[in-house]
Design a protein around this motif. Sequence first.
Motif, short mmCIF file in Angstrom:
data_model
loop_
_atom_site.label_atom_id
_atom_site.label_comp_id
_atom_site.label_asym_id
_atom_site.label_seq_id
_atom_site.Cartn_x
_atom_site.Cartn_y
_atom_site.Cartn_z
N THR A 26 -4.25 2.55 6.99
CA THR A 26 -5.20 3.67 7.03
C THR A 26 -4.58 4.99 6.59
O THR A 26 -5.22 5.79 5.92
CB THR A 26 -5.73 3.83 8.48
OG1 THR A 26 -6.20 2.56 8.93
CG2 THR A 26 -6.83 4.85 8.58
N VAL A 32 16.62 -4.06 1.88
CA VAL A 32 16.86 -3.30 0.64
C VAL A 32 17.88 -2.19 0.90
O VAL A 32 18.82 -1.98 0.12
CB VAL A 32 15.54 -2.75 0.06
CG1 VAL A 32 15.79 -1.76 -1.06
CG2 VAL A 32 14.68 -3.90 -0.46
N LYS A 45 -7.55 -5.61 8.14
CA LYS A 45 -8.46 -5.07 7.12
C LYS A 45 -9.34 -3.95 7.70
O LYS A 45 -10.50 -3.81 7.32
CB LYS A 45 -9.29 -6.18 6.47
CG LYS A 45 -8.39 -7.34 6.01
CD LYS A 45 -9.09 -8.42 5.26
CE LYS A 45 -8.23 -9.67 5.11
NZ LYS A 45 -6.91 -9.48 4.54
N ILE A 74 0.83 -1.21 0.00
CA ILE A 74 0.00 0.00 0.00
C ILE A 74 0.87 1.27 0.00
O ILE A 74 0.53 2.26 -0.65
CB ILE A 74 -1.00 0.00 1.19
CG1 ILE A 74 -2.03 1.11 1.06
CG2 ILE A 74 -0.29 0.12 2.54
CD1 ILE A 74 -3.06 0.90 0.02
N PHE A 134 10.75 -5.23 4.65
CA PHE A 134 12.02 -5.54 3.98
C PHE A 134 12.89 -4.30 3.83
O PHE A 134 13.92 -4.34 3.14
CB PHE A 134 11.76 -6.14 2.59
CG PHE A 134 10.83 -7.32 2.62
CD1 PHE A 134 11.32 -8.59 2.88
CD2 PHE A 134 9.47 -7.17 2.40
CE1 PHE A 134 10.46 -9.69 2.93
CE2 PHE A 134 8.61 -8.26 2.44
CZ PHE A 134 9.10 -9.52 2.70
C1 LIG Z 1 -1.18 -8.37 11.49
C2 LIG Z 1 -1.29 -6.97 10.99
C3 LIG Z 1 -2.50 -6.30 11.08
C4 LIG Z 1 -2.61 -5.00 10.62
N1 LIG Z 1 -3.82 -4.41 10.64
C5 LIG Z 1 -3.96 -3.15 10.18
C6 LIG Z 1 -5.25 -2.56 10.12
O1 LIG Z 1 -6.26 -3.19 10.41
N2 LIG Z 1 -5.32 -1.27 9.71
C7 LIG Z 1 -4.22 -0.55 9.36
O2 LIG Z 1 -4.37 0.63 9.05
N3 LIG Z 1 -2.99 -1.11 9.35
C8 LIG Z 1 -2.84 -2.39 9.73
N4 LIG Z 1 -1.62 -2.99 9.70
C9 LIG Z 1 -0.48 -2.26 9.16
C10 LIG Z 1 -0.50 -2.29 7.63
O3 LIG Z 1 -0.92 -3.54 7.15
C11 LIG Z 1 0.90 -1.98 7.10
O4 LIG Z 1 1.31 -0.75 7.65
C12 LIG Z 1 0.96 -1.86 5.59
O5 LIG Z 1 0.32 -2.92 4.95
C13 LIG Z 1 2.42 -1.82 5.17
O6 LIG Z 1 2.46 -1.64 3.78
P1 LIG Z 1 3.84 -1.48 3.04
O7 LIG Z 1 3.54 -1.20 1.63
O8 LIG Z 1 4.69 -0.52 3.77
O9 LIG Z 1 4.55 -2.91 3.19
P2 LIG Z 1 4.23 -4.26 2.41
O10 LIG Z 1 2.81 -4.43 2.16
O11 LIG Z 1 4.92 -5.34 3.14
O12 LIG Z 1 4.91 -4.03 0.99
C14 LIG Z 1 6.30 -4.02 0.80
C15 LIG Z 1 6.55 -4.68 -0.56
O13 LIG Z 1 7.91 -4.52 -0.94
C16 LIG Z 1 8.24 -5.63 -1.76
N5 LIG Z 1 9.69 -5.75 -1.88
C17 LIG Z 1 10.58 -6.09 -0.91
N6 LIG Z 1 11.84 -6.12 -1.41
C18 LIG Z 1 11.74 -5.79 -2.73
C19 LIG Z 1 12.68 -5.66 -3.78
N7 LIG Z 1 13.99 -5.89 -3.59
N8 LIG Z 1 12.24 -5.32 -5.02
C20 LIG Z 1 10.91 -5.09 -5.25
N9 LIG Z 1 9.98 -5.21 -4.28
C21 LIG Z 1 10.38 -5.55 -3.03
C22 LIG Z 1 7.58 -6.80 -1.02
O14 LIG Z 1 7.40 -7.92 -1.85
C23 LIG Z 1 6.29 -6.17 -0.53
O15 LIG Z 1 5.18 -6.49 -1.37
C24 LIG Z 1 -1.48 -4.32 10.11
C25 LIG Z 1 -0.26 -4.99 10.02
C26 LIG Z 1 -0.17 -6.32 10.43
C27 LIG Z 1 1.11 -7.05 10.27
#
Ligand SMILES: Cc1cc2nc3c(=O)[nH]c(=O)nc-3n(C[C@H](O)[C@H](O)[C@H](O)COP(=O)(O)OP(=O)(O)OC[C@H]3O[C@@H](n4cnc5c(N)ncnc54)[C@H](O)[C@@H]3O)c2cc1C
Length: 547
Positions: free
Chosen positions: A387, A246, A74, A40, A242
């Motif tokens: 969120t 990275v 979610k 996200i 990650f």
């Molecule tokens: C159990 C749990 C419950 C949660 N519940 C909520 C909730 O109800 N409401 C809320 O607001 N937040 C919630 N959160 C927090 C929220 O889900 C996270 O903050 C958010 O999804 C993080 O998104 P992100 O894009 O930073 O990370 P990620 O979704 O982990 O995306 C990072 C991406 O980087 C990619 N990547 C890594 N290395 C490389 C590379 N070398 N090259 C290319 N791509 C790479 C990975 O494959 C991954 O898809 C929750 C978190 C958890 C763990």
Amino acid sequence: MVLGQSHEVMMGFSYSTREKMLEELRESGIVDLLVIGGGITGAGIARDAALRGLKVCLLEKGDFASATSSRSSKLVHGGLRYLEHRQFGLVREALQERQLLMQRLAPHMVHPLPFLIPVWKDSPHSGRWIGLGLGVYDFLSAYLKPHRRVNRRQVARLVPQLNFANIQSAFLYYDCQTNDARLTLENVLSAYQAGAKTLNYVQVEQFLLRKGRIRGVVACDLLSDSHLEIQARAVVNATGPFADSVASLLKSHRASLLRPTKGVHIVLRPQVLSLPCAITYFSAVDRRVMFLIPWQNFTLCGTTDTDGEVEENGFASGEDVRYILDSFEGILGKNVSISPRDIVSAYAGWRSLIAHPSVKRESDVPRTHKIILHPEGLITVAGGKLTTYRRMAKSVVDFALKTFRLGGSRCWTHRQPLPGAMKFSRRAISTLSERDRHLLLTYGRRGELVKRYSCGEEGQEVLHPSLPYRWGDMEYFIQEELALKLQDIFLRRSHLFLQDPLFTLAIAERVATLLQKRLGWSEVVKRREIENYQKYVEDALKWKKAL
Ligand SMILES: Cc1cc2nc3c(=O)[nH]c(=O)nc-3n(C[C@H](O)[C@H](O)[C@H](O)COP(=O)(O)OP(=O)(O)OC[C@H]3O[C@@H](n4cnc5c(N)ncnc54)[C@H](O)[C@@H]3O)c2cc1C
């Protein structure tokens, strides 16, 4: 600044679109902003920057939302419990974003959800304390749907499944629920429509450096196992849990930014609880706050919060699931029992929390985000919540524009609805058929497009006896949402895996044949993809054997 070419008028977001994007990058691999990570956070950044007129490229090593962003609770919520840690700014910001998403940006996929907080007899907080917290929560959300107190009799009528002997009174308040993976996908789609190159299954392996400064990346297209170099004026590391791995591709990165914690949910089959609202309770094991959340016809229960190494394809363990089951003790009435047989599936995600050496308990780590500029010029963004993704994205793009003088207009993601967004009367929903309700609340405006794929004899075929999918939906996922593997279809474009994992095994061959036709797989590739999926399901259900 080089303006991105708008894809708004182009049809489809499929394998051939992806091939074309790769070809264009190979021919003139220069962009203003390159985003690593298609969760996200990365999707939100790519969308924000593309809407500002920048030439953007987003690279995701797996599928969009394949890591944390499809494994959350979610919820789109302010985070009532963060008030306890006096994180008023974070809660206020999250409540504002909740409102914006629900009313303007994604009304089709961000829905109000009532929450019941019983005042348990052994609750660590008194009713007065909870009421005070909810009063502040109402104030910070500008009293859009204020909380109210309910007595034991009302609780008994509302949720007869609870153990009343253990309840003094309760409060009812509202937050929102969403589809995390599809919220991410809609941001990717929107970025793509605004001209960004958005690629799944492309992994960043190295940074291109000139005189010690980042000039781009070397990436590998994991589908063809071929490498490409992309030059970028600015590079953002939005890889969630990650982020450290990275960033460690750079010499300067030594100390860990993150303290990742594992969060597991279990999914209970429909008939077990059928809750009219979410329930907040305290784990009987360690008094942590837990939730029971109605989700479609199922119930989500979670979550755990344990320190641990981030696993590439993390799964729930028997121990995680046992903890959640043990946490129920004293919560449900005598006539309600939950056994391992009631669990349909379980999933695990890693929170990318910022390391705070002074904080001991995992659940006390603040959920704020941080932007770091590494000496080589890489921007890393870490922490945050689903969120607040839009605000995070805005602050990252503002920072990149200022630091690297990229040009670009002001942020307008707060005004621009996501591709499926449409206004509708929530009251009228009950008059719709289950299928139409599913189309409206999952795809919004894009439901019309889904319908075009689900007509004709095969397209209309009902896929599952009790779930609202049609065979044509599979084709839609491949042609319009860049689904490239069985996991993409079963775990993120749909929720079939979480709802009925064994059923997905039964239809894997047929769906793989469709992918084979559209993606030009050989028979060997098709067999390999089916085996990979079977292995995934086996690993994802291993917790069953440990119980
Ligand atoms: C159990 C749990 C419950 C949660 N519940 C909520 C909730 O109800 N409401 C809320 O607001 N937040 C919630 N959160 C927090 C929220 O889900 C996270 O903050 C958010 O999804 C993080 O998104 P992100 O894009 O930073 O990370 P990620 O979704 O982990 O995306 C990072 C991406 O980087 C990619 N990547 C890594 N290395 C490389 C590379 N070398 N090259 C290319 N791509 C790479 C990975 O494959 C991954 O898809 C929750 C978190 C958890 C763990």
